[in-house]
Design a protein around this motif. Structure first.
Motif, PDB file in Angstrom:
ATOM      1  N   LEU A 142     -10.156  12.254   9.210  1.00 17.58           N
ATOM      2  CA  LEU A 142     -10.432  13.391   9.259  1.00 17.58           C
ATOM      3  C   LEU A 142     -11.301  13.576  10.481  1.00 17.58           C
ATOM      4  O   LEU A 142     -11.529  15.222  10.874  1.00 17.58           O
ATOM      5  CB  LEU A 142     -10.860  13.781   8.083  1.00 17.58           C
ATOM      6  CG  LEU A 142      -9.502  14.500   7.261  1.00 17.58           C
ATOM      7  CD1 LEU A 142     -10.503  14.829   5.968  1.00 17.58           C
ATOM      8  CD2 LEU A 142      -9.008  15.734   7.264  1.00 17.58           C
ATOM      9  N   LYS A 143     -11.920  12.739  10.669  1.00 18.83           N
ATOM     10  CA  LYS A 143     -13.002  12.927  12.683  1.00 18.83           C
ATOM     11  C   LYS A 143     -13.052  13.440  13.358  1.00 18.83           C
ATOM     12  O   LYS A 143     -13.055  14.354  14.317  1.00 18.83           O
ATOM     13  CB  LYS A 143     -14.000  11.700  12.730  1.00 18.83           C
ATOM     14  CG  LYS A 143     -14.410  11.371  11.381  1.00 18.83           C
ATOM     15  CD  LYS A 143     -15.121   9.930  11.974  1.00 18.83           C
ATOM     16  CE  LYS A 143     -16.308  10.050  10.376  1.00 18.83           C
ATOM     17  NZ  LYS A 143     -16.760   8.872  10.815  1.00 18.83           N
TER      18      LYS A 143
ATOM     19  N   LEU B 221     -14.418  20.228   7.592  1.00 17.70           N
ATOM     20  CA  LEU B 221     -13.746  19.220   7.550  1.00 17.70           C
ATOM     21  C   LEU B 221     -13.127  18.283   6.417  1.00 17.70           C
ATOM     22  O   LEU B 221     -13.354  17.651   6.145  1.00 17.70           O
ATOM     23  CB  LEU B 221     -14.119  18.476   7.892  1.00 17.70           C
ATOM     24  CG  LEU B 221     -14.829  18.962   9.705  1.00 17.70           C
ATOM     25  CD1 LEU B 221     -15.404  17.788  10.431  1.00 17.70           C
ATOM     26  CD2 LEU B 221     -13.007  18.765  10.733  1.00 17.70           C
ATOM     27  N   LEU B 222     -12.120  19.385   5.517  1.00 21.03           N
ATOM     28  CA  LEU B 222     -12.097  19.127   4.169  1.00 21.03           C
ATOM     29  C   LEU B 222     -10.344  19.444   3.916  1.00 21.03           C
ATOM     30  O   LEU B 222      -9.935  20.530   3.302  1.00 21.03           O
ATOM     31  CB  LEU B 222     -12.598  19.406   3.455  1.00 21.03           C
ATOM     32  CG  LEU B 222     -12.772  19.266   1.672  1.00 21.03           C
ATOM     33  CD1 LEU B 222     -13.487  17.684   1.737  1.00 21.03           C
ATOM     34  CD2 LEU B 222     -13.805  20.129   0.614  1.00 21.03           C
TER      35      LEU B 222
ATOM     36  N   ALA C 228      -7.266  18.842   1.483  1.00 23.89           N
ATOM     37  CA  ALA C 228      -6.776  18.864   0.482  1.00 23.89           C
ATOM     38  C   ALA C 228      -6.547  17.898  -0.305  1.00 23.89           C
ATOM     39  O   ALA C 228      -7.174  17.903  -1.364  1.00 23.89           O
ATOM     40  CB  ALA C 228      -5.362  19.434   0.066  1.00 23.89           C
ATOM     41  N   ALA C 229      -6.108  16.561   0.342  1.00 22.29           N
ATOM     42  CA  ALA C 229      -6.502  14.933  -0.121  1.00 22.29           C
ATOM     43  C   ALA C 229      -8.093  15.019  -0.517  1.00 22.29           C
ATOM     44  O   ALA C 229      -7.694  14.252  -1.141  1.00 22.29           O
ATOM     45  CB  ALA C 229      -5.635  14.119   0.694  1.00 22.29           C
ATOM     46  N   ALA C 230      -8.621  15.022   0.346  1.00 23.65           N
ATOM     47  CA  ALA C 230      -9.965  14.807   0.980  1.00 23.65           C
ATOM     48  C   ALA C 230     -11.058  15.148  -0.743  1.00 23.65           C
ATOM     49  O   ALA C 230     -11.843  14.856  -1.489  1.00 23.65           O
ATOM     50  CB  ALA C 230     -10.596  14.849   1.980  1.00 23.65           C
ATOM     51  N   HIS C 231     -10.738  16.656  -0.685  1.00 23.20           N
ATOM     52  CA  HIS C 231     -11.376  17.759  -1.758  1.00 23.20           C
ATOM     53  C   HIS C 231     -10.690  16.953  -3.230  1.00 23.20           C
ATOM     54  O   HIS C 231     -11.612  17.098  -4.175  1.00 23.20           O
ATOM     55  CB  HIS C 231     -10.207  18.983  -1.950  1.00 23.20           C
ATOM     56  CG  HIS C 231     -11.171  19.707  -2.772  1.00 23.20           C
ATOM     57  ND1 HIS C 231     -10.098  20.198  -3.345  1.00 23.20           N
ATOM     58  CD2 HIS C 231     -12.202  20.543  -3.487  1.00 23.20           C
ATOM     59  CE1 HIS C 231     -10.665  21.517  -4.673  1.00 23.20           C
ATOM     60  NE2 HIS C 231     -11.960  20.984  -4.322  1.00 23.20           N
TER      61      HIS C 231
ATOM     62  N   TRP D 227     -20.029  14.069   1.152  1.00 21.67           N
ATOM     63  CA  TRP D 227     -19.196  14.326   2.263  1.00 21.67           C
ATOM     64  C   TRP D 227     -19.458  13.838   3.611  1.00 21.67           C
ATOM     65  O   TRP D 227     -19.452  13.182   4.550  1.00 21.67           O
ATOM     66  CB  TRP D 227     -18.583  15.004   1.958  1.00 21.67           C
ATOM     67  CG  TRP D 227     -17.249  15.024   2.812  1.00 21.67           C
ATOM     68  CD1 TRP D 227     -16.756  16.478   3.954  1.00 21.67           C
ATOM     69  CD2 TRP D 227     -16.043  14.593   2.737  1.00 21.67           C
ATOM     70  NE1 TRP D 227     -15.138  16.344   4.262  1.00 21.67           N
ATOM     71  CE2 TRP D 227     -15.655  15.542   3.913  1.00 21.67           C
ATOM     72  CE3 TRP D 227     -15.745  13.052   2.458  1.00 21.67           C
ATOM     73  CZ2 TRP D 227     -13.716  13.843   4.137  1.00 21.67           C
ATOM     74  CZ3 TRP D 227     -14.618  12.967   2.759  1.00 21.67           C
ATOM     75  CH2 TRP D 227     -13.355  12.891   3.745  1.00 21.67           C
ATOM     76  N   TYR D 228     -20.768  14.738   3.894  1.00 17.49           N
ATOM     77  CA  TYR D 228     -21.559  14.643   5.063  1.00 17.49           C
ATOM     78  C   TYR D 228     -22.049  13.887   5.495  1.00 17.49           C
ATOM     79  O   TYR D 228     -22.382  13.499   6.660  1.00 17.49           O
ATOM     80  CB  TYR D 228     -21.838  16.177   6.198  1.00 17.49           C
ATOM     81  CG  TYR D 228     -20.415  17.386   6.055  1.00 17.49           C
ATOM     82  CD1 TYR D 228     -19.580  17.415   7.443  1.00 17.49           C
ATOM     83  CD2 TYR D 228     -20.267  18.781   5.038  1.00 17.49           C
ATOM     84  CE1 TYR D 228     -18.204  18.134   6.690  1.00 17.49           C
ATOM     85  CE2 TYR D 228     -19.004  18.879   4.952  1.00 17.49           C
ATOM     86  CZ  TYR D 228     -18.348  18.643   5.935  1.00 17.49           C
ATOM     87  OH  TYR D 228     -16.880  19.490   6.133  1.00 17.49           O
ATOM     88  N   CYS D 229     -22.804  13.561   4.538  1.00 17.20           N
ATOM     89  CA  CYS D 229     -24.248  12.657   4.807  1.00 17.20           C
ATOM     90  C   CYS D 229     -23.559  11.361   5.173  1.00 17.20           C
ATOM     91  O   CYS D 229     -23.688  10.662   5.339  1.00 17.20           O
ATOM     92  CB  CYS D 229     -25.235  13.406   3.096  1.00 17.20           C
ATOM     93  SG  CYS D 229     -26.981  12.072   3.372  1.00 17.20           S
ATOM     94  N   ASN D 230     -22.769  11.150   4.042  1.00 12.45           N
ATOM     95  CA  ASN D 230     -22.605   9.500   3.527  1.00 12.45           C
ATOM     96  C   ASN D 230     -21.409   9.291   4.392  1.00 12.45           C
ATOM     97  O   ASN D 230     -21.106   7.801   4.415  1.00 12.45           O
ATOM     98  CB  ASN D 230     -22.276   9.187   1.486  1.00 12.45           C
ATOM     99  CG  ASN D 230     -23.999   9.547   1.488  1.00 12.45           C
ATOM    100  OD1 ASN D 230     -24.493  10.323   0.619  1.00 12.45           O
ATOM    101  ND2 ASN D 230     -24.718   8.278   1.666  1.00 12.45           N
ATOM    102  N   PHE D 231     -20.282   9.724   5.059  1.00 11.39           N
ATOM    103  CA  PHE D 231     -18.829  10.305   5.119  1.00 11.39           C
ATOM    104  C   PHE D 231     -19.205  10.475   6.758  1.00 11.39           C
ATOM    105  O   PHE D 231     -17.940   9.923   7.505  1.00 11.39           O
ATOM    106  CB  PHE D 231     -18.079  10.185   4.561  1.00 11.39           C
ATOM    107  CG  PHE D 231     -17.261   9.878   3.383  1.00 11.39           C
ATOM    108  CD1 PHE D 231     -17.209   8.790   2.628  1.00 11.39           C
ATOM    109  CD2 PHE D 231     -18.459  10.764   1.983  1.00 11.39           C
ATOM    110  CE1 PHE D 231     -17.357   7.795   1.641  1.00 11.39           C
ATOM    111  CE2 PHE D 231     -18.217  10.037   0.743  1.00 11.39           C
ATOM    112  CZ  PHE D 231     -17.191   9.008   1.068  1.00 11.39           C
TER     113      PHE D 231
END
Length: 548
Positions: free
Chosen positions: A22-23, A56-57, A59-62, A320-324
């Protein structure tokens, strides 16, 4: 028993792969792919509406983040927190700040504690009504008109924020706040006050907090110098403390001391007697409405499934944002002047709670925990740091806090403020391509070559994630819900990281070293020298004193 780390959860590896994919994704394309994305990515609870559609999310990531929370047992951990399990494992105590706003005990074992809470609230109410009805007089017989809260950290940030945010609800008593040991803080506050009509609230659980006691002693002497006797001090001082003996030595009798229990952490204490100053400012009925708003969020936190749970969702976005995505910053932008201190309050809540490098079992963590949180009231930040948010190289998720109405009655000006907040959120999403920038420059009358040269400087990448938390107005209820939302968000993130969010040992060493340096500055000779840089600065301080 070993702590469960974030990396131990089965969904972690799958989320890592999803994040990598997703980046280079486009948030705008998500809206095309999910026609109902706004409805699907919006939650409502306790008078708050949280729109997380501009992230930056996918449906699958959610869905996978929800699975991560379920694997971590967040729902069970929420119940454990609210039912008083000793989740503060390094100090072997519960974190029961939610009990401070509860009408009923969640377990029979907590009934005694809740009775203590309600008894203290009755005493708080008595003081609020006594002061607001003009029934408390100082040593000269003058009615108390001003209250000064002296505390630091959680004994200052929470009450100060609530008093500022709910200024529309203030009564006749003016409340002031002093936290900094810098003498200028207390001096500038007292310059406009009369010792005959001022009441001080000293907030220190141990009654040993150095900054607070230094300011309290100066305030004490200020009252005495005005003609009060030591027997009159009880007319001008209250204490929020567990150390009744030390308060009595200061001149504050037991009946002027309200308790703060060891199962309430400082940064979670605004709901307790520490909130007495803001309760006096806004009146008891409004303070109980503030508690009720938080209680509604507590109920939502305990009852809502993960996918509809607002605090858990905010926590998952933080993870999500801090670690991925390796985001090291998080900005909170309240579009309301009364909430201007919210970022400062959340800085302590977030970074003192979760700024840890070891798990609950003492193992070093293989990942970062709390992001650096900062922000200011909109729209002022638009003319300072928003440049970095829009065109900087760092990824910084943003929370916009947006009341939809104003207490001022100035609806046209507020309309302009709301438009600015919505525009900033949309601009972070859209950005502006080089082609769009060039077209805009051509419309301004620049030549093709000039526009081509300048366009990269006007381009903005967009695709910057942001959340919008909106509510009808800043009221006691919505403010209580908002603060409780972030409290529970912080707890959930700590649980996912496998850390203890309720201790703060990193604060202690600086205090110890500070006392050592103070004794040296006062002339005490010690054999062991300090580091050369500190020794040099102490020498320069001594030289500066001789010059005065």
């Amino acid at each position: 028993m070993p702590s469960t780390l974030l990396t131990d959860l089965p969904a972690y590896a799958e989320l890592r792969a999803l994040a990598d994919s997703l980046k280079s994704a486009s948030i705008q394309e998500f809206f095309s792919q999910q026609p109902n994305r706004v409805e699907q990515f919006t939650l409502e609870a306790a008078g708050l509406r949280l729109d997380f559609s501009k992230h930056l999310l996918s449906a699958a990531a959610h869905s996978k983040l929800i699975e991560l929370a379920q694997q971590a047992g967040l729902a069970a951990r929420a119940t454990a927190l609210l039912q008083g399990e000793a989740l503060n494992n390094t100090e072997q105590r519960p974190a029961l700040h939610s009990l401070l706003r509860a009408k009923q005990a969640p377990l029979s074992a907590l009934r005694d504690k809740l009775e203590q809470v309600h008894s203290t609230q009755q005493r708080m109410r008595d003081w609020c009504e006594r002061l607001n009805q003009g029934q408390h007089q100082g040593f000269s017989g003058a009615v108390i008109t001003d209250v000064v809260n002296i505390g630091i950290g959680g004994s200052d940030l929470g009450p100060r924020l609530v008093s500022d945010a709910l200024r529309f609800y203030h009564g006749d008593i003016a409340c002031h706040y002093v936290a900094n040991v810098d003498p200028a803080d207390l001096q500038s506050t007292l310059l406009e006050l009369s010792p005959e009509s001022t009441l001080f609230i000293i907030c220190s659980k141990s009654f040993r907090t150095e900054e607070t006691l230094i300011n309290a002693q100066v305030a004490r002497q200020w009252v005495l110098n005005a003609g009060a006797s030591e027997a009159d001090l009880d007319k001008h001082f209250l204490a929020i403390t567990s150390n009744l003996e030390a308060a009595a030595d200061f001149g504050i009798p037991d009946q002027h001391c309200l308790p703060l229990w060891d199962w309430v952490g400082g940064r979670y204490s605004v709901w307790s007697a520490v909130g007495l100053s803001c309760a006096i400012a806004i009146g008891w009925d409004n303070f109980t409405a503030f508690l009720a708003g938080a209680e509604r969020m507590d109920e939502h936190f305990q009852q809502a499934p993960v996918a509809q749970n607002m605090p858990m969702l905010l926590s998952l976005l933080e993870i999500w944002y801090c670690n991925f995505f390796a985001a090291e910053n998080h900005s909170v932008l309240p579009y309301d002047q009364g909430l201007q201190r919210l970022p400062s309050f959340l800085q302590q809540l977030t970074m003192e709670s979760n700024g840890k490098q070891v798990a609950q079992d003492g193992r070093s963590l293989p990942y970062h925990t709390a992001p650096i949180l900062w922000g200011s009231a909109g729209s002022m930040g638009q003319h300072s740091f928003h440049q970095l948010l829009h065109q900087g190289t760092r990824l910084c998720p943003v929370d916009f806090i947006l009341p939809l109405t104003t207490h001022t009655g100035m609806t046209e000006q507020h309309r302009f403020l709301v438009a600015n907040g919505l525009a900033q959120s949309r601009t972070l999403l859209l950005g502006r391509s080089a082609e769009e920038a060039k077209a805009a420059l051509l419309k301004r009358g620049l030549s093709d070559s000039e526009a081509e040269e300048l366009a990269p400087h006007l381009a903005m990448p967009g695709n910057r994630p942001n959340t919008v938390i909106s509510f009808e107005a800043v009221t006691p209820e919505t403010l209580g819900a908002l603060l409780a939302l972030y409290e529970h968000r912080t707890f959930c993130s700590g649980q996912l990281w496998g850390i203890n969010s309720f201790d703060q040992w990193g604060v202690e060493l600086g205090k110890d070293i500070g006392m050592d340096i103070l004794s040296r500055l006062e002339g005490e000779q010690k054999a062991a020298p300090l580091d050369p840089a500190t020794e040099q600065l102490m020498l320069r301080w001594r030289e500066a004193q001789r010059l005065d």
